[in-house]
Design a protein around this motif. Structure first.
Motif, mmCIF file in Angstrom:
data_model
loop_
_atom_site.group_PDB
_atom_site.id
_atom_site.type_symbol
_atom_site.label_atom_id
_atom_site.label_comp_id
_atom_site.label_asym_id
_atom_site.label_seq_id
_atom_site.Cartn_x
_atom_site.Cartn_y
_atom_site.Cartn_z
ATOM 1 N N VAL A 138 0.824 -1.220 0.000
ATOM 2 C CA VAL A 138 0.000 0.000 0.000
ATOM 3 C C VAL A 138 0.847 1.254 0.000
ATOM 4 O O VAL A 138 0.498 2.261 -0.621
ATOM 5 C CB VAL A 138 -0.950 -0.012 1.215
ATOM 6 C CG1 VAL A 138 -1.833 1.237 1.228
ATOM 7 C CG2 VAL A 138 -1.803 -1.279 1.211
ATOM 8 N N GLY A 139 1.969 1.248 0.663
ATOM 9 C CA GLY A 139 2.754 2.472 0.829
ATOM 10 C C GLY A 139 3.340 3.028 -0.435
ATOM 11 O O GLY A 139 3.825 4.170 -0.451
ATOM 12 N N PRO A 156 16.730 -2.272 2.261
ATOM 13 C CA PRO A 156 17.716 -2.905 3.160
ATOM 14 C C PRO A 156 18.290 -1.953 4.202
ATOM 15 O O PRO A 156 18.817 -2.418 5.224
ATOM 16 C CB PRO A 156 18.811 -3.400 2.206
ATOM 17 C CG PRO A 156 18.171 -3.475 0.880
ATOM 18 C CD PRO A 156 17.170 -2.372 0.854
ATOM 19 N N CYS A 157 18.221 -0.645 3.954
ATOM 20 C CA CYS A 157 18.796 0.331 4.883
ATOM 21 C C CYS A 157 17.687 0.848 5.800
ATOM 22 O O CYS A 157 17.051 1.885 5.519
ATOM 23 C CB CYS A 157 19.452 1.477 4.108
ATOM 24 S SG CYS A 157 20.742 0.933 2.964
ATOM 25 N N VAL A 163 12.945 5.860 4.601
ATOM 26 C CA VAL A 163 12.129 4.660 4.838
ATOM 27 C C VAL A 163 12.149 4.225 6.295
ATOM 28 O O VAL A 163 11.719 3.114 6.607
ATOM 29 C CB VAL A 163 12.632 3.503 3.940
ATOM 30 C CG1 VAL A 163 12.386 3.792 2.477
ATOM 31 C CG2 VAL A 163 14.110 3.233 4.191
ATOM 32 N N ARG A 164 12.642 5.096 7.177
ATOM 33 C CA ARG A 164 12.762 4.692 8.583
ATOM 34 C C ARG A 164 11.396 4.383 9.180
ATOM 35 O O ARG A 164 11.233 3.386 9.895
ATOM 36 C CB ARG A 164 13.462 5.781 9.380
ATOM 37 C CG ARG A 164 13.661 5.444 10.849
ATOM 38 C CD ARG A 164 14.329 6.590 11.583
ATOM 39 N NE ARG A 164 15.630 6.889 10.997
ATOM 40 C CZ ARG A 164 16.381 7.945 11.360
ATOM 41 N NH1 ARG A 164 15.917 8.803 12.275
ATOM 42 N NH2 ARG A 164 17.548 8.153 10.805
ATOM 43 N N ASN A 165 10.410 5.208 8.918
ATOM 44 C CA ASN A 165 9.072 5.029 9.496
ATOM 45 C C ASN A 165 8.059 4.515 8.473
ATOM 46 O O ASN A 165 6.849 4.631 8.696
ATOM 47 C CB ASN A 165 8.583 6.354 10.085
ATOM 48 C CG ASN A 165 9.477 6.852 11.213
ATOM 49 O OD1 ASN A 165 9.964 6.050 12.021
ATOM 50 N ND2 ASN A 165 9.695 8.166 11.261
ATOM 51 N N ASN A 166 8.546 3.986 7.375
ATOM 52 C CA ASN A 166 7.662 3.502 6.320
ATOM 53 C C ASN A 166 7.274 2.048 6.610
ATOM 54 O O ASN A 166 8.131 1.158 6.686
ATOM 55 C CB ASN A 166 8.360 3.607 4.962
ATOM 56 C CG ASN A 166 7.407 3.412 3.804
ATOM 57 O OD1 ASN A 166 6.385 2.746 3.925
ATOM 58 N ND2 ASN A 166 7.735 4.011 2.674
ATOM 59 N N SER A 168 5.656 0.035 4.678
ATOM 60 C CA SER A 168 5.840 -0.803 3.490
ATOM 61 C C SER A 168 7.257 -1.362 3.412
ATOM 62 O O SER A 168 7.479 -2.455 2.885
ATOM 63 C CB SER A 168 5.525 -0.004 2.225
ATOM 64 O OG SER A 168 4.174 0.399 2.218
ATOM 65 N N ARG A 169 8.232 -0.610 3.909
ATOM 66 C CA ARG A 169 9.610 -1.123 3.925
ATOM 67 C C ARG A 169 9.691 -2.397 4.753
ATOM 68 O O ARG A 169 10.329 -3.388 4.354
ATOM 69 C CB ARG A 169 10.558 -0.068 4.494
ATOM 70 C CG ARG A 169 12.033 -0.483 4.430
ATOM 71 C CD ARG A 169 12.850 0.215 5.468
ATOM 72 N NE ARG A 169 12.516 -0.235 6.814
ATOM 73 C CZ ARG A 169 12.996 -1.363 7.348
ATOM 74 N NH1 ARG A 169 13.797 -2.149 6.658
ATOM 75 N NH2 ARG A 169 12.643 -1.713 8.562
ATOM 76 N N LYS A 170 9.055 -2.382 5.926
ATOM 77 C CA LYS A 170 9.058 -3.574 6.764
ATOM 78 C C LYS A 170 8.326 -4.733 6.089
ATOM 79 O O LYS A 170 8.754 -5.899 6.189
ATOM 80 C CB LYS A 170 8.417 -3.267 8.104
ATOM 81 C CG LYS A 170 9.160 -2.210 8.913
ATOM 82 C CD LYS A 170 8.466 -1.945 10.237
ATOM 83 C CE LYS A 170 9.210 -0.880 11.037
ATOM 84 N NZ LYS A 170 8.535 -0.591 12.332
ATOM 85 N N ALA A 171 7.271 -4.430 5.370
ATOM 86 C CA ALA A 171 6.522 -5.480 4.682
ATOM 87 C C ALA A 171 7.363 -6.117 3.578
ATOM 88 O O ALA A 171 7.394 -7.346 3.426
ATOM 89 C CB ALA A 171 5.224 -4.911 4.121
ATOM 90 N N VAL A 172 8.044 -5.282 2.791
ATOM 91 C CA VAL A 172 8.913 -5.804 1.736
ATOM 92 C C VAL A 172 10.053 -6.617 2.334
ATOM 93 O O VAL A 172 10.415 -7.697 1.818
ATOM 94 C CB VAL A 172 9.450 -4.642 0.873
ATOM 95 C CG1 VAL A 172 10.493 -5.147 -0.108
ATOM 96 C CG2 VAL A 172 8.322 -3.955 0.138
#
Length: 334
Positions: A138-139, A156-157, A163-166, A168-172
């Protein structure tokens, strides 16, 4: 102390045990290197895949080459494959058995490295973060394609500001880590099943051919070791005789300085026995050339037929002069 000496002699005489120990050490070293390695993904669209796949596959190639270099039988196998026919035929079954044994041992450390990297997941996340479909998350719905690729490269970073508070990054990251661990466990399960089947199906094949290939594989390795040890012993005695001959003219001067040289003839009989009448450089070169180009047949009964008990044995073919003729037996055809 005697127990350690027996263990050392066992490993020294058993090449397979030595190689199994070396493969185990390489596998442990691969795990230790990965855990101590500081993995830093560049988080750039053009470099993530190259870096991730490079970390996953380049060290295993180096470990595989190290396994081949440390395995003594790899050189023995190549020499056996490339040597001239001579008086001894080549057995392709033995060469295939040696090649299979070498490859199996050399592949242990690389496979361990790949499985550890897949179970950890960092390499696969770094390599394929830019290849996921952004529509499944979704993000990334309201961003342009260029921004999506830039954000996916930053997955990865986790400490990056973009992307610290995103979420979607954690989902990916979780999605790719699950695929990585599933792939790692699948490879491990396949290898365990393959080892299980190879272990239990081996009696179904021709055991006589397997025993023959294993026996002559060990023989080739042991024969090479004994030949090298015999050459070293002959070289030592040959050098000792040459040095004594060199210092013979200085015997009086050495006596004045209180050095002691062995008297002429002392120990000569035992040394001549080991020299086997090979007393000059041309004879040594001829012997080594004959060993390489005309390997003797594997039939020790020929020695008994040529030299029956109670009969004087003939000298070596090149020891025809009175100074080099030897009354001792020549090398056995083994």
């Amino acid at each position: 102390m005697d127990r350690f000496r027996m263990i050392f002699q066992y490993f020294q005489s058993n090449s397979e045990s030595v190689m199994n120990g070396i493969c185990g050490l390489l596998a442990l070293a691969s795990v230790k290197m990965y855990t101590s390695f500081d993995f830093s993904c560049p988080c750039l669209p053009r470099y993530n895949m190259a870096y991730g796949l490079g970390i996953m596959f380049v060290p295993p190639i180096a470990l595989f080459l190290c396994g081949l270099i440390l395995n003594r039988q790899s050189l023995v196998m190549l020499e056996e494959w490339r040597r001239p026919q001579g008086h001894r035929k080549k057995d392709l079954a033995v060469i295939r058995y040696m090649c299979s044994s070498i490859m199996q041992r050399a592949m242990v450390a690389p496979v361990v490295w790949i499985i550890v990297t897949l179970l950890d997941g960092k390499c696969l996340i770094c390599a394929f973060s830019g290849s996921v479909d952004p529509q499944n998350f979704v993000g990334f719905a309201n961003t342009s394609p260029v921004q999506v690729q830039h954000l996916l490269a930053k997955v990865p970073c986790k400490d990056d500001e973009l992307v610290r508070n995103n979420t979607s990054r954690k989902a990916v990251s979780r999605y790719l880590r699950c695929w990585s661990q599933a792939l790692g466990w699948s490879i491990l399960l396949i290898l365990i099943l393959a080892a299980f089947l190879a272990r239990w199906l081996r009696p179904c094949f021709n055991q006589a051919a397997l025993l023959q290939a294993r026996h002559w594989s060990n023989y080739i390795d042991i024969e090479q070791k004994i030949f090298e040890e015999t050459c070293c012993e002959h070289s030592r005695l040959f050098a000792h005789k040459c040095i004594l001959h060199f210092f013979e003219s200085m015997r009086q001067e050495i006596k004045l300085h209180s050095f002691s040289l062995p008297r002429e003839g002392e120990g000569a009989e035992g040394e001549e026995d080991l020299l086997r009448g090979i007393t000059d450089q041309d004879q040594v070169n001829k012997l080594l050339k004959m060993w390489y180009y005309e390997k003797p047949p594997l039939d020790v009964s020929q020695v008994t037929q040529r030299h029956p008990p109670g009969r004087e044995r003939s000298p070596l073919p090149w020891a025809d002069s009175p100074g080099t003729r030897s009354k001792f037996p020549q090398h056995t055809d083994v």
